[in-house]
Write a protein that holds these residues in place. Structure first.
Motif, PDB file in Angstrom:
ATOM      1  N   GLU A  78      -2.567   6.905   2.401  1.00 47.88           N
ATOM      2  CA  GLU A  78      -3.314   6.076   1.462  1.00 47.88           C
ATOM      3  C   GLU A  78      -4.628   5.595   2.076  1.00 47.88           C
ATOM      4  OE1 GLU A  78      -2.984   5.316  -1.604  1.00 47.88           O
ATOM      5  OE2 GLU A  78      -1.001   6.106  -2.051  1.00 47.88           O
ATOM      6  N   THR A  79      -4.553   5.239   3.326  1.00 47.01           N
ATOM      7  CA  THR A  79      -5.743   4.722   3.989  1.00 47.01           C
ATOM      8  C   THR A  79      -6.781   5.827   4.159  1.00 47.01           C
ATOM      9  OG1 THR A  79      -4.338   3.128   5.122  1.00 47.01           O
ATOM     10  CG2 THR A  79      -6.565   3.406   5.962  1.00 47.01           C
ATOM     11  N   TRP A 119      -2.752   2.389  -2.680  1.00 49.23           N
ATOM     12  CA  TRP A 119      -3.863   1.493  -2.392  1.00 49.23           C
ATOM     13  C   TRP A 119      -4.443   0.855  -3.648  1.00 49.23           C
ATOM     14  CZ3 TRP A 119      -5.901   0.838   2.668  1.00 49.23           C
ATOM     15  CH2 TRP A 119      -7.039   0.040   2.731  1.00 49.23           C
ATOM     16  N   LEU A 165      -6.474  -5.542   2.134  1.00 43.73           N
ATOM     17  CA  LEU A 165      -5.859  -4.234   2.314  1.00 43.73           C
ATOM     18  C   LEU A 165      -6.425  -3.539   3.550  1.00 43.73           C
ATOM     19  CD1 LEU A 165      -5.753  -2.881  -1.365  1.00 43.73           C
ATOM     20  CD2 LEU A 165      -3.983  -4.115  -0.093  1.00 43.73           C
ATOM     21  N   ILE A 179       0.861  -1.190   0.000  1.00 45.34           N
ATOM     22  CA  ILE A 179       0.000   0.000   0.000  1.00 45.34           C
ATOM     23  C   ILE A 179       0.895   1.238   0.000  1.00 45.34           C
ATOM     24  CG2 ILE A 179      -1.594   1.390   1.367  1.00 45.34           C
ATOM     25  CD1 ILE A 179      -2.789  -1.261   2.388  1.00 45.34           C
TER      26      ILE A 179
END
Lengths: 201, 201, 201, 201
Positions: free
Chosen positions: B110-111, B29, B59, B24
């Motif tokens: 990214e999250t 992602w 993920l 990631i």
DNA sequence: CATGAATGAGATTTCATTCAT
DNA sequence: GATGAATGAAATCTCATTCAT
């Protein structure tokens, strides 16, 4: 007064940039595809690669254009501010307008991340952010805010961070945040004089 | 004392989560694929969907695990802090450790963005951030920092925003940023009494 | 007078439909794959999804086209029939031509079943069957066959059922079946009059 | 009185057959997978291939068992019928019970088609259908219905065909269909004697 | 300047089956 | 007798890009 072929070409290019900015926010940088762009812009798929060397190039150009516009607009606002508080107020207004899930905020965040994987984009974006920080720092310095550079950096970072966090759900409202942010730009530091530079206790 | 089938299964699952967290950060992602995950984890491609219902699910689980660990670690650090300044120092240490382009920072960013496009992830991530803000606010309140909730929100946002900005290139160093951030947690507001709550200039 | 790109596209599309009709009969609706279709049609695999939104959509369009053609052909035959017996004779000819294991019969049967799991297909196929029953009923009514609607329904069902059964192995030959089916369309009902209730004329 | 391992084995086998019959109807013969079967039966995936040599074998055994039961049941009903009309009434009752979209009807149809692609299944299914036709023909012959074999074949085919058609949408109701089907078994053929040729006794 | 058909790779996911335990 | 992890092939579908027109 009929449209020439060149006119149509320019129009198609413009619509593609527009579509790119929308789609980066909607789907995420990596998920934007040639076909999506063509459909959104109302052009045939082949047109994308006629006007741009690659999808990446189109996305980059579109994102930078939006960010440049926004920064310029913000900079112009600050020109008119008479105190740091006023300048801060303008930034808070941005926070109110961009709630972290609106197209502009998402475009910003997506572009930040994409920049981590694309050298050209990183350089261009870095310039945009630096320009903004510099303009903000200049403003702060004029009003005797201590450590104007670091303050500007923190302010700019806080603004972007607040946008990110807001996207996840409601937090404190803009009024409260403003009051806290104002501490950063209080012109003088009274009482036990936390003298500005460089110490960790 | 040989390894059972169940052991091997657990190990494969663990390695996949590890690979997911790495990828990631490295690729973004949306760019993490089944094959990449399998190769990095050293398992056959089919194993990914044997252990997880989808790549998204893998993920998500991996990202939340990392963030949960980190928050917990940060929380534990704050437990040991005796003053807001000390707690702030710990957070600054994080800033030093995570420079915005390291795997953990990138995973965070990214999250955040992925959460904007996945309802479940958004909820889970929102909880993590809220927990952290709450812990931080509690600490601040104990030390008479005014508006502890809003202050905590701004601090947390500033930390994340600084990470994002640093990914774009060098800015002010950690020492300077610390000094500025300290203004946020100055226990009292003397002089022209900027009375804390609820005002827009 | 060379072929244009559009011509080639049309040709590829046509060949895919043709291949689909063949393969549904040969392999069964659910067993037809993208690769099989592409290979049979002599195109690259990607072409399938260029011309059709999904394999399902391709199969559906192909099956309906075949059935529509056949029904139309049958309808035209009936137009020329002068008595119910003659019309029936034409249908029997169909039975002779389609022995239950030929491509057309199998396509019919496969499509019937697939319709049970696809709403759109069910609706379209229902229309085809209804059209045919209506045409047949009209013919029967002109010739004073009692209960023309129900009779048409039974006749149409018997035809399809006979096809299914024949696929399993030899049964009575077409001549014998004809004689029995003829009872259904005998113009008058002698002896103890089984009075027909509730037909819509 | 505890269950032995053998008992549990038998139970698992039974549940797998049950699950297979359900799933053939629900998903279609070709769409039934090992995992679906195991899950529905409440056993581990490996158990499927422990008890059956392949998924095909399991499906075949399950389908034939259901059809065998049904035919036997229908045959028993006909044993008790005193007139062709009564026997026909029983068949009509089947039509009412099985509307073409119920599990049993779908299992029948799916099995018919699967038989076209599996030699063993075709042979077994052929026997089942032939048995039924023979029993029906015997009944018709006892009651002086002319051409009993062909009549039985048409009747059986019409029943199955009606089921198929009903799956597509409403047609004439059972009462009307019965009246029409009754023509097939009218004991005598008056008027212009359509002399029945060539029935195999 | 624009088109749109085509390509071939690669995406996610599901598959029947095997086998060590 | 049963398990469940693993495999490698194959499923559907989307992709960026090219090119003849």
């Amino acid at each position: 007064m009929n449209t020439t072929a060149a006119d149509r070409g320019r129009e198609a290019r413009r619509r593609l940039l527009e579509a790119a900015a929308e789609l980066i926010a909607e789907r995420g940088w990596a998920a934007v595809s040639t076909r999506m762009l063509a459909e959104r812009a109302g052009v045939a798929p082949g047109v994308v690669h006629y006007h741009f060397s690659s999808v990446q190039a189109l996305l980059t150009e579109a994102a930078l254009a939006v960010m440049h516009d926004l920064i310029e607009q913000a900079g112009a606002g600050m020109e008119r501010a008479h105190t740091p508080g006023e300048a801060l107020g303008l930034m808070i207004d941005f926070l109110t307008a961009y709630d972290g899930r609106d197209p502009v905020s998402l475009l910003f965040a997506e572009t930040y991340l994409a920049a981590g994987r694309d050298e050209d984009l990183r350089r261009s974006l870095g310039e945009v952010v630096t320009d903004f920080r510099r303009a903000l720092a200049g403003r702060l310095a004029e009003h005797q805010v201590p450590s104007p550079d670091a303050t500007a950096a923190v302010l700019a970072a806080a603004i972007d961070g607040i946008m990110l966090h807001r996207a996840l759900g409601p937090g404190p409202d803009a009024t409260d945040l403003t009051a806290v942010l104002r501490r950063l730009v209080a012109p003088t530091e009274p009482g036990p004089p936390a003298k500005e530079q460089g110490d960790t206790p």
